[in-house]
Design an enzyme around this catalytic site. Sequence first.
Site, PDB file in Angstrom:
ATOM      1  N   GLY A  34       0.821  -1.282  -0.177  1.00 19.87           N
ATOM      2  CA  GLY A  34       0.000  -0.030   0.023  1.00 19.87           C
ATOM      3  C   GLY A  34       0.844   1.278  -0.049  1.00 19.87           C
ATOM      4  N   LYS A  51       2.819   3.318   6.984  1.00 15.73           N
ATOM      5  CA  LYS A  51       2.587   2.221   5.711  1.00 15.73           C
ATOM      6  C   LYS A  51       1.088   2.201   6.017  1.00 15.73           C
ATOM      7  CE  LYS A  51       5.890  -0.229   3.985  1.00 15.73           C
ATOM      8  NZ  LYS A  51       6.750  -0.858   3.667  1.00 15.73           N
ATOM      9  N   ASP A 144      11.966 -10.905   1.693  1.00 16.68           N
ATOM     10  CA  ASP A 144      11.880 -10.160   0.322  1.00 16.68           C
ATOM     11  C   ASP A 144      12.949  -8.923   0.441  1.00 16.68           C
ATOM     12  OD1 ASP A 144      10.721  -9.282  -1.560  1.00 16.68           O
ATOM     13  OD2 ASP A 144       9.206  -7.650  -0.831  1.00 16.68           O
TER      14      ASP A 144
HETATM   15  N1  LIG Z   1      10.576   4.103   7.005  1.00 16.57           N
HETATM   16  C1  LIG Z   1      10.720   5.100   5.864  1.00 16.57           C
HETATM   17  N2  LIG Z   1      11.249   6.171   5.908  1.00 16.57           N
HETATM   18  C2  LIG Z   1      11.052   6.887   4.713  1.00 16.57           C
HETATM   19  N3  LIG Z   1      10.701   6.529   3.302  1.00 16.57           N
HETATM   20  C3  LIG Z   1      10.205   5.295   3.520  1.00 16.57           C
HETATM   21  C4  LIG Z   1      10.087   4.392   4.686  1.00 16.57           C
HETATM   22  N4  LIG Z   1       9.436   3.283   4.375  1.00 16.57           N
HETATM   23  C5  LIG Z   1       9.157   3.290   3.013  1.00 16.57           C
HETATM   24  N5  LIG Z   1       9.566   4.481   2.375  1.00 16.57           N
HETATM   25  C6  LIG Z   1       9.254   4.751   0.925  1.00 16.57           C
HETATM   26  O1  LIG Z   1       7.929   4.787   0.781  1.00 16.57           O
HETATM   27  C7  LIG Z   1       8.053   4.405  -0.559  1.00 16.57           C
HETATM   28  C8  LIG Z   1       7.251   2.818  -0.632  1.00 16.57           C
HETATM   29  O2  LIG Z   1       7.869   2.133   0.147  1.00 16.57           O
HETATM   30  P1  LIG Z   1       7.587   0.624   0.302  1.00 16.57           P
HETATM   31  O3  LIG Z   1       8.455  -0.191   1.131  1.00 16.57           O
HETATM   32  O4  LIG Z   1       5.877   0.372   0.549  1.00 16.57           O
HETATM   33  O5  LIG Z   1       7.713  -0.141  -1.103  1.00 16.57           O
HETATM   34  P2  LIG Z   1       8.797  -0.216  -1.910  1.00 16.57           P
HETATM   35  O6  LIG Z   1      10.010  -0.533  -1.046  1.00 16.57           O
HETATM   36  O7  LIG Z   1       8.948   1.075  -3.055  1.00 16.57           O
HETATM   37  O8  LIG Z   1       8.481  -1.457  -2.671  1.00 16.57           O
HETATM   38  P3  LIG Z   1       8.173  -3.070  -2.194  1.00 16.57           P
HETATM   39  O9  LIG Z   1       6.808  -2.981  -1.757  1.00 16.57           O
HETATM   40  O10 LIG Z   1       8.278  -3.816  -3.533  1.00 16.57           O
HETATM   41  O11 LIG Z   1       9.349  -3.311  -1.118  1.00 16.57           O
HETATM   42  C9  LIG Z   1       9.480   4.176  -1.108  1.00 16.57           C
HETATM   43  O12 LIG Z   1       9.823   5.149  -1.896  1.00 16.57           O
HETATM   44  C10 LIG Z   1      10.063   3.951   0.289  1.00 16.57           C
HETATM   45  O13 LIG Z   1      11.354   4.525   0.085  1.00 16.57           O
END
Ligand SMILES: Nc1ncnc2c1ncn2[C@@H]1O[C@H](COP(=O)(O)OP(=O)(O)OP(=O)(O)O)[C@@H](O)[C@H]1O
Length: 427
Positions: A34, A51, A144
């Site tokens: 999400g 998230k 993952d």
């Molecule tokens: N703790 C955090 N602090 C700052 N940015 C974050 C954090 N967690 C996620 N993000 C940012 O939010 C976005 C979405 O992250 P998410 O982890 O949901 O997916 P992803 O890593 O892009 O892909 P996947 O779900 O395939 O791992 C990304 O740009 C990620 O860098």
Amino acid sequence: MATSSSAVEEDASQSKLVADRYLKREQLGEGTYGMVFKAIDTKTGKTVAIKKIRLGNYKEGVNFTALREIKLLKEIKDPNIIELIDAFPHKGNLHLVFEFMESDLEAVIRDKNIVLSPADIKSYIQMTLKGLAYCHKKWILHRDMKPNNLLIASDGQLKLADFGLARIFGSPDRKFTHQVFARWYRAPELLFGTKQYGPGVDVWAAGCIFAELLLRRPFLQGSSDIDQLGKIFAAFGTPKPTQWPEMVYFPDYVEFQYFPAPSLRSLFPMASDDALDLLSKMFTYDPKARISSQQALEHRFFSSVPPPTKPALLPRPPPKGETLNERPLDLNLQEGPFVLSPLRKMRRVTVNHVGFGGDALNAGRGSNNNENDKEARGGGESGLTGLVPMSIDLEAMFGSTTNLRPKLNSVDRSHLKRKLHMDPEFE
Ligand SMILES: Nc1ncnc2c1ncn2[C@@H]1O[C@H](COP(=O)(O)OP(=O)(O)OP(=O)(O)O)[C@@H](O)[C@H]1O
């Protein structure tokens, strides 16, 4: 990243308060589970990342087991694991609140302005293994692991993100465009469809990340699960049943043509002997014989010179959201003035990096074609420059391995789109 109380008050008037505590700010992105938003925790004044997990995908909602596991995740406290600060349901979505992180390892690897020394690479991979070892000790698998799940804090600490989510919310659906890249980090036992796997899958993925830090591009970029296996076997040789007896019993086992293993040195010409030894142990086919994350940390690679760089001294890309305007003006990044008189010659020269040191001049490419530009910059998929020597291309080295790897040189368009921040539907 603390925010003053006056800033919190000022923000309160502008942004939405979620769960009476978090001031919602801009969207950071969207991942497998999400959307992710930046927010300010009014209780602590700290910036956090929330998230928002769509519960619609989980028809019965989050069951008790999942809630118990989320509670367990909240209890994980380690410098190399991202902290889950809070978890709450809101408007039919589950919200997981994490500490906010400035960057991630994918951004480090892709940043052409960053030179990674052997000591820097050692530090990044050591922090990755420390986080893994902590969780494996508690019998939690990541499942993952990939560079964009390794987040980097403002003090340089690398922290594993998304730990345990695959187990709680199910394995990410590989149909999603942004999930396709996870295949490159998948262990062969997963690709052969086994349901009984262990911490070895994370160690294999960490090996791929180690290789990517050395090469500055994803190591084995399969375009399907079979192609991924083909690429693995082209790199490490087709496993013999004596080497990995269980392999033939896996649900999706298929026999591959025998291919002998090239030397690891030929794949990573610049790596130290200790680095190669550790890599070979992380890339052991039989998961039972594969090195564990704790054993990897005890490997002589980490005690031999150079010592790992201290996290605070590691090279990092500019923090997320920082625009070019906030950085010193670099004229090389700007468009220069237009030529007003008619052009005499429409020609542009770019340098094509081939393998290591084999630069070739590539003249006359169109300047508006991203793919051509990427290709011209070297490496095709990743568009990385030769900051560090590139590895030998397997196909270039071994000639026809097409039986093993049907699409070795095909550029993964969806990967390109993602890297270029294009709409996945864009053609
Ligand atoms: N703790 C955090 N602090 C700052 N940015 C974050 C954090 N967690 C996620 N993000 C940012 O939010 C976005 C979405 O992250 P998410 O982890 O949901 O997916 P992803 O890593 O892009 O892909 P996947 O779900 O395939 O791992 C990304 O740009 C990620 O860098």
